[in-house]
Design a protein around this motif. Sequence first.
Motif, PDB file in Angstrom:
ATOM      1  N   GLN A 185       0.558  -1.235   0.082  1.00 21.20           N
ATOM      2  CA  GLN A 185       0.145  -0.241  -0.635  1.00 21.20           C
ATOM      3  C   GLN A 185       0.836   1.626  -0.192  1.00 21.20           C
ATOM      4  O   GLN A 185       1.793   0.785   0.424  1.00 21.20           O
ATOM      5  CB  GLN A 185      -0.993   0.046   1.183  1.00 21.20           C
ATOM      6  N   PRO A 186       0.364   2.703  -0.220  1.00 19.22           N
ATOM      7  CA  PRO A 186       1.228   3.314  -0.761  1.00 19.22           C
ATOM      8  C   PRO A 186       2.376   3.906   0.821  1.00 19.22           C
ATOM      9  O   PRO A 186       1.551   3.391   2.159  1.00 19.22           O
ATOM     10  CB  PRO A 186       0.196   4.712  -0.721  1.00 19.22           C
ATOM     11  N   PHE A 187       3.265   4.884   0.604  1.00 26.31           N
ATOM     12  CA  PHE A 187       4.022   4.966   1.648  1.00 26.31           C
ATOM     13  C   PHE A 187       3.729   5.150   3.150  1.00 26.31           C
ATOM     14  O   PHE A 187       2.963   4.875   4.176  1.00 26.31           O
ATOM     15  CB  PHE A 187       5.555   5.796   0.833  1.00 26.31           C
ATOM     16  N   ASP A 188       2.697   6.219   2.653  1.00 29.68           N
ATOM     17  CA  ASP A 188       2.297   7.328   3.240  1.00 29.68           C
ATOM     18  C   ASP A 188       0.837   6.671   4.334  1.00 29.68           C
ATOM     19  O   ASP A 188       0.887   6.886   5.700  1.00 29.68           O
ATOM     20  CB  ASP A 188       1.107   8.411   2.841  1.00 29.68           C
ATOM     21  N   VAL A 231       4.462  -3.713 -10.577  1.00 29.33           N
ATOM     22  CA  VAL A 231       4.370  -2.689 -10.532  1.00 29.33           C
ATOM     23  C   VAL A 231       4.264  -1.646  -9.217  1.00 29.33           C
ATOM     24  O   VAL A 231       3.985  -0.906  -8.788  1.00 29.33           O
ATOM     25  CB  VAL A 231       2.798  -2.338 -11.293  1.00 29.33           C
ATOM     26  N   ARG A 232       3.264  -2.850  -8.241  1.00 24.91           N
ATOM     27  CA  ARG A 232       2.710  -1.752  -7.283  1.00 24.91           C
ATOM     28  C   ARG A 232       3.632  -1.861  -6.056  1.00 24.91           C
ATOM     29  O   ARG A 232       3.526  -0.518  -5.654  1.00 24.91           O
ATOM     30  CB  ARG A 232       1.209  -3.137  -6.498  1.00 24.91           C
ATOM     31  N   TYR A 233       4.144  -2.046  -6.462  1.00 23.37           N
ATOM     32  CA  TYR A 233       5.693  -2.094  -5.278  1.00 23.37           C
ATOM     33  C   TYR A 233       6.036  -0.631  -5.792  1.00 23.37           C
ATOM     34  O   TYR A 233       6.337   0.413  -4.527  1.00 23.37           O
ATOM     35  CB  TYR A 233       6.853  -3.657  -5.272  1.00 23.37           C
ATOM     36  N   TYR A 234       6.948  -0.587  -6.976  1.00 17.69           N
ATOM     37  CA  TYR A 234       7.010   0.611  -7.710  1.00 17.69           C
ATOM     38  C   TYR A 234       6.204   1.825  -7.279  1.00 17.69           C
ATOM     39  O   TYR A 234       6.441   2.687  -6.526  1.00 17.69           O
ATOM     40  CB  TYR A 234       7.182   0.828  -9.375  1.00 17.69           C
ATOM     41  N   ASP A 235       5.072   1.828  -7.773  1.00 14.98           N
ATOM     42  CA  ASP A 235       3.959   2.875  -7.048  1.00 14.98           C
ATOM     43  C   ASP A 235       4.265   3.623  -5.826  1.00 14.98           C
ATOM     44  O   ASP A 235       4.171   4.535  -5.799  1.00 14.98           O
ATOM     45  CB  ASP A 235       2.915   2.530  -8.124  1.00 14.98           C
ATOM     46  N   ASN A 236       3.818   2.493  -4.588  1.00 16.28           N
ATOM     47  CA  ASN A 236       4.119   2.526  -3.997  1.00 16.28           C
ATOM     48  C   ASN A 236       4.614   3.366  -2.244  1.00 16.28           C
ATOM     49  O   ASN A 236       4.920   4.169  -1.714  1.00 16.28           O
ATOM     50  CB  ASN A 236       2.652   1.556  -3.110  1.00 16.28           C
ATOM     51  N   PHE A 273       7.349   4.766  -5.189  1.00 17.11           N
ATOM     52  CA  PHE A 273       8.719   6.183  -5.474  1.00 17.11           C
ATOM     53  C   PHE A 273       7.014   6.856  -5.643  1.00 17.11           C
ATOM     54  O   PHE A 273       7.599   8.060  -6.220  1.00 17.11           O
ATOM     55  CB  PHE A 273       9.474   5.551  -6.848  1.00 17.11           C
ATOM     56  N   SER A 274       6.302   7.353  -5.626  1.00 17.94           N
ATOM     57  CA  SER A 274       6.192   8.028  -5.610  1.00 17.94           C
ATOM     58  C   SER A 274       5.602   8.741  -4.367  1.00 17.94           C
ATOM     59  O   SER A 274       4.835  10.113  -4.970  1.00 17.94           O
ATOM     60  CB  SER A 274       3.877   7.271  -5.437  1.00 17.94           C
ATOM     61  N   CYS A 275       6.508   8.558  -3.077  1.00 19.43           N
ATOM     62  CA  CYS A 275       6.451   9.843  -2.532  1.00 19.43           C
ATOM     63  C   CYS A 275       8.103  10.106  -2.185  1.00 19.43           C
ATOM     64  O   CYS A 275       9.232   9.455  -1.485  1.00 19.43           O
ATOM     65  CB  CYS A 275       6.679   8.990  -1.395  1.00 19.43           C
ATOM     66  N   SER A 276       8.524  10.946  -3.500  1.00 20.72           N
ATOM     67  CA  SER A 276       9.178  11.200  -3.808  1.00 20.72           C
ATOM     68  C   SER A 276      10.292  12.627  -1.992  1.00 20.72           C
ATOM     69  O   SER A 276      11.476  12.288  -2.319  1.00 20.72           O
ATOM     70  CB  SER A 276       9.777  12.357  -4.967  1.00 20.72           C
ATOM     71  N   ASP A 277       9.397  12.370  -1.655  1.00 27.08           N
ATOM     72  CA  ASP A 277      10.016  13.578  -0.429  1.00 27.08           C
ATOM     73  C   ASP A 277      10.554  13.205   0.598  1.00 27.08           C
ATOM     74  O   ASP A 277      10.752  13.699   1.478  1.00 27.08           O
ATOM     75  CB  ASP A 277       8.386  14.481   0.600  1.00 27.08           C
TER      76      ASP A 277
END
Length: 214
Positions: free
Chosen positions: A37-40, A64-69, A71-75
């Motif tokens: 699930q997403p990082f945040d 894909v889910r690992y990548y998106d969850n 790398f979408s959290c660039s901060d």
Amino acid sequence: MILFCGDPHGKFDHIIQHVQQTKPAAVIILGDLCLSQPFDQTFSSILTLTDIWFIHGNHDTDEVRYYDNLFSCSDHNLHGRVIEVDGLKIAGLGGIFRKQIWYPPELPKYSTKQEFITKCGKGNHWRNGLPRKHRSSIFPEDIKLFDGLKADILVCHEAPQDHPYGFHAIDDLANCLGVSKVIHGHHHDAFIYDSDRYQNVGLTSLLELVPIID
């Protein structure tokens, strides 16, 4: 105190509980988060208690889910950066060396991501760019991100030369940065180094580091 976390591979309860108990100045995860699930969302219960940083590992591009969850959290991405925590400057290098790109001490086959994209053929592109797998490969241009920078600690996924499966290129970067310590993940059974300059944090293991104030 800074908390360094060995490859979680989808397991985060131990990190969250430790942060809730100790409230470190920062948490640094050493790759292979494998987020479902997403990082945040994963770390929502502790985001206000500490700063959380990560470098990516080779398995973070497996799905894909690992990548998106992740790398979408660039901060929170420490790759290619130097940050300061508790008076210590910490540099981060994610990813691994792969023979198709660069496997030191062999010379690199491709120096930049764009060079590989141009030559690998459109059928191999992912989202109109670098193949997903190689978004966790180390290119020489990743090392160049640190040109002119200095740090006290280098965190990386790959190991330095003294590890049986390590690379002198990691030591070269550490020496250029002027670090006194290299902390890495990737190798799940933690290797014990002769020198205290190096630390391998094993699978789901935690390492507390308390900065020494002169």
